[in-house]
Write a protein that holds these residues in place. Sequence first.
Motif, PDB file in Angstrom:
ATOM      1  N   GLU A 161       0.830  -1.208   0.000  1.00  0.00           N
ATOM      2  CA  GLU A 161       0.000   0.000   0.000  1.00  0.00           C
ATOM      3  C   GLU A 161       0.863   1.255   0.000  1.00  0.00           C
ATOM      4  OE1 GLU A 161      -3.263   0.269  -0.251  1.00  0.00           O
ATOM      5  OE2 GLU A 161      -3.562  -1.903  -0.283  1.00  0.00           O
ATOM      6  N   GLU A 162       0.283   2.341  -0.512  1.00  0.00           N
ATOM      7  CA  GLU A 162       0.972   3.634  -0.508  1.00  0.00           C
ATOM      8  C   GLU A 162       1.215   4.109   0.920  1.00  0.00           C
ATOM      9  OE1 GLU A 162       0.124   6.892  -3.610  1.00  0.00           O
ATOM     10  OE2 GLU A 162      -1.694   5.670  -3.607  1.00  0.00           O
ATOM     11  N   LEU A 163       2.306   4.810   1.105  1.00  0.00           N
ATOM     12  CA  LEU A 163       2.601   5.425   2.407  1.00  0.00           C
ATOM     13  C   LEU A 163       2.415   6.938   2.280  1.00  0.00           C
ATOM     14  CD1 LEU A 163       5.846   3.504   3.485  1.00  0.00           C
ATOM     15  CD2 LEU A 163       3.476   3.001   4.076  1.00  0.00           C
ATOM     16  N   PRO A 164       2.149   7.624   3.405  1.00  0.00           N
ATOM     17  CA  PRO A 164       2.084   7.088   4.770  1.00  0.00           C
ATOM     18  C   PRO A 164       0.675   6.627   5.161  1.00  0.00           C
ATOM     19  CG  PRO A 164       2.010   9.482   4.839  1.00  0.00           C
ATOM     20  CD  PRO A 164       2.106   9.106   3.388  1.00  0.00           C
ATOM     21  N   LYS A 165       0.634   5.673   6.073  1.00  0.00           N
ATOM     22  CA  LYS A 165      -0.620   5.200   6.668  1.00  0.00           C
ATOM     23  C   LYS A 165      -0.370   4.984   8.165  1.00  0.00           C
ATOM     24  CE  LYS A 165      -3.370   3.044   3.038  1.00  0.00           C
ATOM     25  NZ  LYS A 165      -2.755   3.790   1.941  1.00  0.00           N
ATOM     26  N   PRO A 166      -1.416   5.175   8.997  1.00  0.00           N
ATOM     27  CA  PRO A 166      -1.189   5.147  10.450  1.00  0.00           C
ATOM     28  C   PRO A 166      -1.170   3.774  11.096  1.00  0.00           C
ATOM     29  CG  PRO A 166      -3.465   5.758   9.983  1.00  0.00           C
ATOM     30  CD  PRO A 166      -2.778   5.618   8.647  1.00  0.00           C
ATOM     31  N   GLU A 167      -1.681   2.745  10.417  1.00  0.00           N
ATOM     32  CA  GLU A 167      -1.800   1.440  11.072  1.00  0.00           C
ATOM     33  C   GLU A 167      -0.434   0.913  11.531  1.00  0.00           C
ATOM     34  OE1 GLU A 167      -5.438   1.972   8.657  1.00  0.00           O
ATOM     35  OE2 GLU A 167      -3.317   2.191   8.214  1.00  0.00           O
ATOM     36  N   ALA A 168      -0.469   0.126  12.602  1.00  0.00           N
ATOM     37  CA  ALA A 168       0.770  -0.391  13.216  1.00  0.00           C
ATOM     38  C   ALA A 168       1.643  -1.135  12.205  1.00  0.00           C
ATOM     39  CB  ALA A 168       0.420  -1.316  14.386  1.00  0.00           C
ATOM     40  N   TYR A 169       1.012  -1.859  11.281  1.00  0.00           N
ATOM     41  CA  TYR A 169       1.762  -2.630  10.288  1.00  0.00           C
ATOM     42  C   TYR A 169       2.700  -1.729   9.486  1.00  0.00           C
ATOM     43  CZ  TYR A 169       2.052  -4.443   5.422  1.00  0.00           C
ATOM     44  OH  TYR A 169       2.471  -4.796   4.169  1.00  0.00           O
ATOM     45  N   TYR A 170       2.213  -0.554   9.086  1.00  0.00           N
ATOM     46  CA  TYR A 170       3.036   0.350   8.274  1.00  0.00           C
ATOM     47  C   TYR A 170       4.106   1.032   9.121  1.00  0.00           C
ATOM     48  CZ  TYR A 170      -0.727  -0.571   5.045  1.00  0.00           C
ATOM     49  OH  TYR A 170      -1.624  -1.216   4.257  1.00  0.00           O
ATOM     50  N   VAL A 171       3.758   1.365  10.352  1.00  0.00           N
ATOM     51  CA  VAL A 171       4.752   1.947  11.277  1.00  0.00           C
ATOM     52  C   VAL A 171       5.882   0.940  11.486  1.00  0.00           C
ATOM     53  CG1 VAL A 171       5.131   2.844  13.612  1.00  0.00           C
ATOM     54  CG2 VAL A 171       2.981   3.350  12.438  1.00  0.00           C
ATOM     55  N   GLN A 172       5.497  -0.322  11.697  1.00  0.00           N
ATOM     56  CA  GLN A 172       6.480  -1.377  11.931  1.00  0.00           C
ATOM     57  C   GLN A 172       7.376  -1.582  10.713  1.00  0.00           C
ATOM     58  OE1 GLN A 172       6.730  -4.856  10.861  1.00  0.00           O
ATOM     59  NE2 GLN A 172       7.895  -5.700  12.562  1.00  0.00           N
ATOM     60  N   ALA A 173       6.752  -1.645   9.533  1.00  0.00           N
ATOM     61  CA  ALA A 173       7.513  -1.893   8.313  1.00  0.00           C
ATOM     62  C   ALA A 173       8.470  -0.746   7.993  1.00  0.00           C
ATOM     63  CB  ALA A 173       6.546  -2.113   7.143  1.00  0.00           C
ATOM     64  N   ALA A 174       7.979   0.487   8.117  1.00  0.00           N
ATOM     65  CA  ALA A 174       8.832   1.648   7.828  1.00  0.00           C
ATOM     66  C   ALA A 174      10.017   1.694   8.788  1.00  0.00           C
ATOM     67  CB  ALA A 174       8.011   2.937   7.929  1.00  0.00           C
ATOM     68  N   ASN A 175       9.771   1.385  10.059  1.00  0.00           N
ATOM     69  CA  ASN A 175      10.851   1.408  11.045  1.00  0.00           C
ATOM     70  C   ASN A 175      11.819   0.241  10.873  1.00  0.00           C
ATOM     71  OD1 ASN A 175      10.789   3.593  13.261  1.00  0.00           O
ATOM     72  ND2 ASN A 175       8.629   3.130  12.933  1.00  0.00           N
TER      73      ASN A 175
END
Length: 403
Positions: free
Chosen positions: A16-30
Amino acid sequence: MQNHSLRKNYHFFLTEELPKPEAYYVQAANAANGAANLGCPTVLIYPQRGWPAINPINLLQPFQPEKPPERVIKYYNLQDKLQVARLPMPWPIDYFKNKFTNSKTIATKYYFPFHIRATTKIVHAWNWNFIKAAIKNGIPAIYEHHHHEDKQFEPEIVNHPLFQLAVTVTDTVRESMIQHGMPAEKVIKLHNGFNRLFMERQPEKASVWREKLLQNQRSQLVVYAGALQQFKGIDILIDVAKQMPYVQFACAGGKQTEVEHYQQIAQAKQVNNISFLGFVLQNELAPLLQAADILAHPHCSGQAATFTSPLKLFDYLASGTPIVATEIPSLIDFQNTVAIAAWCEPDKPGKFATALQQVLETHPKKIDGYPDTIEFVKQFSWENRAAKILSYVDESYRPQLVA
């Protein structure tokens, strides 16, 4: 340093396009950011829709690693080593629901083999289709998987020598993956990490948050940061706030619809000492956590408690603020440590309120945080997590570090 044109990257794939707030995207970006900070040439790859996707140059050269957009940097507090590549997905991709116009299919069947594979050292993905595409194209892969799923893993993929590793964050999900065909020696449990921003002391910004949130002569602040969902214990927290009218509560996170839903519940229960702040950017969230007297980690019992990824726990710990947490399986590793100031059973607002009151009395607020907690969490940096993952990877498949 390697010649850039020959350099092989550690490629992280998102669907999915970033940014998104869900934990999955926070985790992946970090996770990608942590690998980049280690010195691995790292690219976080995700789709791009809208006008830029129609640009003919982008379509002819779809894989163009670059500095992340400013909005993405601020959203996840990324440092300057990580690159991103936005794969153009013009109309009719994802507008019509069939596999030929699905962005995941386009990414794995077209972009990856023809435009990305040549510069790929190893793939790290949360989507199983990306893992299969990597293996079929002769590229080693790391699979990240955080939830129970009732599907069998294909033996020809998981037993393939290029399939290096599966990573999950709880023992219960690890056991479930093994039951569904993942070789036990190829799946590890590894906790999430904290973003280094959360450890930097920000007393002025924290003071501004306290001034803004403390109302009606209340002098103590309890903060929750995370998803606004019933299983996360938000309803319980509202009941706790009702029992502690002299303490101010604040919840950061959630979509606007969820914020409005819980504001209505609080009003209906006549609880006026809890505020719902909505999504708070990472660089504002760090001082908010430092502003609190206590950080709340409530949770309901049930199936979700067996796999929920305690992502916020590590940012909580890095802030040095005392934590009151619910006893759930995914937090069990922290029960005999200095990490949590008090524990209580799930689903019991009265016991959670008692635990909060006890910690308010035994743990006075410290501007610089509690040093034992801050020292304890250092082992859980995203950089340490990335290094641990790569230690399980065959040495010949590891990305070469750059200066």
